[in-house]
Design an enzyme around this catalytic site. Structure first.
Site, mmCIF file in Angstrom:
data_model
loop_
_atom_site.group_PDB
_atom_site.id
_atom_site.type_symbol
_atom_site.label_atom_id
_atom_site.label_comp_id
_atom_site.label_asym_id
_atom_site.label_seq_id
_atom_site.Cartn_x
_atom_site.Cartn_y
_atom_site.Cartn_z
ATOM 1 N N ASP A 20 -109.968 -42.688 -18.540
ATOM 2 C CA ASP A 20 -109.594 -41.284 -18.650
ATOM 3 C C ASP A 20 -109.803 -40.683 -17.258
ATOM 4 O O ASP A 20 -110.945 -40.548 -16.801
ATOM 5 C CB ASP A 20 -110.487 -40.590 -19.690
ATOM 6 C CG ASP A 20 -110.173 -39.112 -19.832
ATOM 7 O OD1 ASP A 20 -109.566 -38.523 -18.909
ATOM 8 O OD2 ASP A 20 -110.559 -38.532 -20.862
ATOM 9 N N VAL A 21 -108.711 -40.341 -16.577
ATOM 10 C CA VAL A 21 -108.838 -39.916 -15.175
ATOM 11 C C VAL A 21 -109.600 -38.603 -15.014
ATOM 12 O O VAL A 21 -110.072 -38.296 -13.920
ATOM 13 C CB VAL A 21 -107.461 -39.806 -14.465
ATOM 14 C CG1 VAL A 21 -106.748 -41.141 -14.412
ATOM 15 C CG2 VAL A 21 -106.590 -38.724 -15.081
ATOM 16 N N TYR A 81 -99.520 -25.591 -14.613
ATOM 17 C CA TYR A 81 -98.880 -26.833 -14.153
ATOM 18 C C TYR A 81 -98.436 -26.701 -12.696
ATOM 19 O O TYR A 81 -98.680 -27.588 -11.872
ATOM 20 C CB TYR A 81 -97.694 -27.162 -15.063
ATOM 21 C CG TYR A 81 -97.042 -28.497 -14.775
ATOM 22 C CD1 TYR A 81 -97.658 -29.692 -15.126
ATOM 23 C CD2 TYR A 81 -95.790 -28.561 -14.150
ATOM 24 C CE1 TYR A 81 -97.061 -30.927 -14.867
ATOM 25 C CE2 TYR A 81 -95.186 -29.785 -13.888
ATOM 26 C CZ TYR A 81 -95.825 -30.961 -14.256
ATOM 27 O OH TYR A 81 -95.220 -32.172 -13.989
ATOM 28 N N LYS A 104 -99.777 -28.882 -9.510
ATOM 29 C CA LYS A 104 -98.931 -29.779 -8.722
ATOM 30 C C LYS A 104 -98.876 -29.356 -7.246
ATOM 31 O O LYS A 104 -98.729 -30.198 -6.366
ATOM 32 C CB LYS A 104 -97.535 -29.880 -9.346
ATOM 33 C CG LYS A 104 -97.541 -30.610 -10.697
ATOM 34 C CD LYS A 104 -98.024 -32.066 -10.579
ATOM 35 C CE LYS A 104 -97.946 -32.834 -11.880
ATOM 36 N NZ LYS A 104 -98.300 -34.258 -11.742
ATOM 37 N N ASN A 126 -100.520 -41.390 -11.350
ATOM 38 C CA ASN A 126 -99.390 -40.937 -12.175
ATOM 39 C C ASN A 126 -99.795 -40.055 -13.352
ATOM 40 O O ASN A 126 -99.045 -39.167 -13.755
ATOM 41 C CB ASN A 126 -98.644 -42.184 -12.694
ATOM 42 C CG ASN A 126 -97.688 -41.851 -13.802
ATOM 43 O OD1 ASN A 126 -96.625 -41.271 -13.578
ATOM 44 N ND2 ASN A 126 -98.069 -42.177 -15.040
HETATM 45 P P1 NAP Z 1 -95.665 -38.567 -20.341
HETATM 46 O O1 NAP Z 1 -94.622 -39.460 -20.918
HETATM 47 O O2 NAP Z 1 -96.185 -37.413 -21.129
HETATM 48 O O3 NAP Z 1 -96.875 -39.512 -19.895
HETATM 49 C C1 NAP Z 1 -98.057 -38.974 -19.360
HETATM 50 C C2 NAP Z 1 -99.019 -40.116 -19.113
HETATM 51 O O4 NAP Z 1 -100.231 -39.587 -18.573
HETATM 52 C C3 NAP Z 1 -99.383 -40.841 -20.403
HETATM 53 O O5 NAP Z 1 -99.473 -42.227 -20.172
HETATM 54 C C4 NAP Z 1 -100.745 -40.259 -20.730
HETATM 55 O O6 NAP Z 1 -101.571 -41.113 -21.480
HETATM 56 C C5 NAP Z 1 -101.311 -40.103 -19.330
HETATM 57 N N1 NAP Z 1 -102.482 -39.257 -19.322
HETATM 58 C C6 NAP Z 1 -102.581 -37.949 -19.666
HETATM 59 N N2 NAP Z 1 -103.849 -37.535 -19.552
HETATM 60 C C7 NAP Z 1 -104.568 -38.604 -19.113
HETATM 61 C C8 NAP Z 1 -105.922 -38.807 -18.803
HETATM 62 N N3 NAP Z 1 -106.836 -37.835 -18.921
HETATM 63 N N4 NAP Z 1 -106.317 -40.026 -18.366
HETATM 64 C C9 NAP Z 1 -105.419 -41.029 -18.249
HETATM 65 N N5 NAP Z 1 -104.117 -40.911 -18.548
HETATM 66 C C10 NAP Z 1 -103.706 -39.694 -18.983
HETATM 67 O O7 NAP Z 1 -95.153 -37.929 -18.995
HETATM 68 P P2 NAP Z 1 -94.350 -38.552 -17.743
HETATM 69 O O8 NAP Z 1 -93.076 -37.847 -17.666
HETATM 70 O O9 NAP Z 1 -94.393 -40.024 -17.766
HETATM 71 O O10 NAP Z 1 -95.276 -37.984 -16.570
HETATM 72 C C11 NAP Z 1 -95.963 -38.816 -15.671
HETATM 73 C C12 NAP Z 1 -96.242 -38.020 -14.412
HETATM 74 O O11 NAP Z 1 -95.001 -37.582 -13.866
HETATM 75 C C13 NAP Z 1 -97.083 -36.768 -14.628
HETATM 76 O O12 NAP Z 1 -97.997 -36.607 -13.566
HETATM 77 C C14 NAP Z 1 -96.052 -35.659 -14.601
HETATM 78 O O13 NAP Z 1 -96.587 -34.415 -14.212
HETATM 79 C C15 NAP Z 1 -95.078 -36.207 -13.579
HETATM 80 N N6 NAP Z 1 -93.761 -35.577 -13.669
HETATM 81 C C16 NAP Z 1 -92.894 -35.909 -14.672
HETATM 82 C C17 NAP Z 1 -91.663 -35.281 -14.729
HETATM 83 C C18 NAP Z 1 -90.633 -35.627 -15.756
HETATM 84 O O14 NAP Z 1 -89.530 -35.084 -15.683
HETATM 85 N N7 NAP Z 1 -90.916 -36.514 -16.715
HETATM 86 C C19 NAP Z 1 -91.337 -34.301 -13.796
HETATM 87 C C20 NAP Z 1 -92.240 -33.970 -12.820
HETATM 88 C C21 NAP Z 1 -93.450 -34.624 -12.748
HETATM 89 P P3 NAP Z 1 -101.856 -40.893 -23.062
HETATM 90 O O15 NAP Z 1 -100.852 -41.761 -23.753
HETATM 91 O O16 NAP Z 1 -103.263 -41.353 -23.214
HETATM 92 O O17 NAP Z 1 -101.684 -39.421 -23.349
#
Ligand code: NAP
Length: 246
Positions: A56-57, A151, A155, A83
């Site tokens: 858990d980060v 958010y 960021k 990530n």
């Molecule tokens: P996602 O599908 O919701 O996945 C988020 C990931 O972060 C999941 O694996 C989640 O694990 C993990 N996580 C959350 N809290 C955590 C914690 N305390 N410790 C360890 N892991 C944790 O979202 P995503 O789109 O893949 O996003 C990944 C990254 O990309 C994020 O930083 C997000 O801000 C960034 N991002 C995404 C987008 C987009 O369009 N998708 C756009 C801009 C930035 P659990 O399964 O345990 O919850």
């Protein structure tokens, strides 16, 4: 010996596909995340000796334990993809609950910091010295969406960490860069598929991209020699409302 990459939040979304892509490119991947079943499944799919380690980060002790296990199993870390991230539903700034604000800060800022701190300590002392850190920012690290104070602030803080870590890492062959994503098709982008609030108050379904495009960009950044760095890269849906004030 293979190079060692750690991906946080590797159980699903961008983290999952990036972990698998890095493994396909020859990295031994440590898939780190909260959900043991999910990260073990990703490590299995990635193959090539990849492993899942629970982390858990937002918990500094959990992050210390992750890097202690990496050190004892592999002796080094060559790549950290910071990530893991969370978002909260958009609400007017004055209505953001303290616990929601805190959750975003704990994961998106403190989580990146704790992991960077541990990676720095190992990368500085390992032989050969150095490594690469790639932070997952967002286009919200550049421009806000409406009602996204927590958010967007988190960021922007990631951008600050990327800049300061890339400076502090320079003397130790630690290259630090950031990828800013716009609308990758994951759980987090659900709101883009149903309709996201725009700056003019309207609601629009927005184009999304395959998260594989993001993973490929991370794999490219990671493929460079440590003498070369991509400080910032943006990978976004070409037709999403962003450029040209909309
Ligand atoms: P996602 O599908 O919701 O996945 C988020 C990931 O972060 C999941 O694996 C989640 O694990 C993990 N996580 C959350 N809290 C955590 C914690 N305390 N410790 C360890 N892991 C944790 O979202 P995503 O789109 O893949 O996003 C990944 C990254 O990309 C994020 O930083 C997000 O801000 C960034 N991002 C995404 C987008 C987009 O369009 N998708 C756009 C801009 C930035 P659990 O399964 O345990 O919850």
């Amino acid at each position: 010996m293979k190079q060692i990459a750690v991906v946080t939040g590797a159980g699903r979304g961008v983290g999952r596909i990036t972990a698998i892509t890095l493994a396909q490119k020859g990295w031994l991947v440590v898939a780190a995340g909260r959900d043991k079943v999910a990260i073990d499944a990703v490590a299995k799919e990635a193959g090539g000796g990849s492993v899942g380690i629970v982390c858990d980060v937002s918990d500094p002790e959990s992050v210390k334990s992750l890097f202690a296990q990496i050190k004892s199993s592999f002796g080094r870390v060559d790549l950290l993809f910071n990530n893991a991230g969370v978002v909260i539903p958009g609400v007017p700034l004055e209505d953001v609950k303290v616990e929601d604000w805190q959750k975003v800060v704990d994961v998106n800022i403190s989580g990146v910091f704790y992991c960077t701190q541990q990676a720095f300590a190992l990368m500085k002392t390992q032989s050969p010295m150095g490594g690469r850190i790639i932070n997952n920012g967002s286009i919200s690290a550049q421009i806000p969406r409406p009602n996204s104070s927590a958010y967007t602030a988190s960021k922007h803080a990631v951008t600050g960490l990327t800049k300061t870590a890339s400076l502090d890492g320079r003397a130790f062959d630690i290259a630090v860069g950031q990828i800013d994503i716009g609308n990758a098709n994951t759980d987090m982008a659900e709101v883009m598929r149903v309709g996201a609030t725009q700056a003019d108050g309207s609601t629009k379904i927005e184009p999304t991209i395959d998260p594989q495009n993001v993973a490929d960009a991370v794999a490219f950044m990671a493929s460079l020699p440590l003498t070369s760095n991509v400080p910032f890269i943006t990978v976004m849906a070409t037709k999403m409302p962003f450029s040209g004030r909309g």
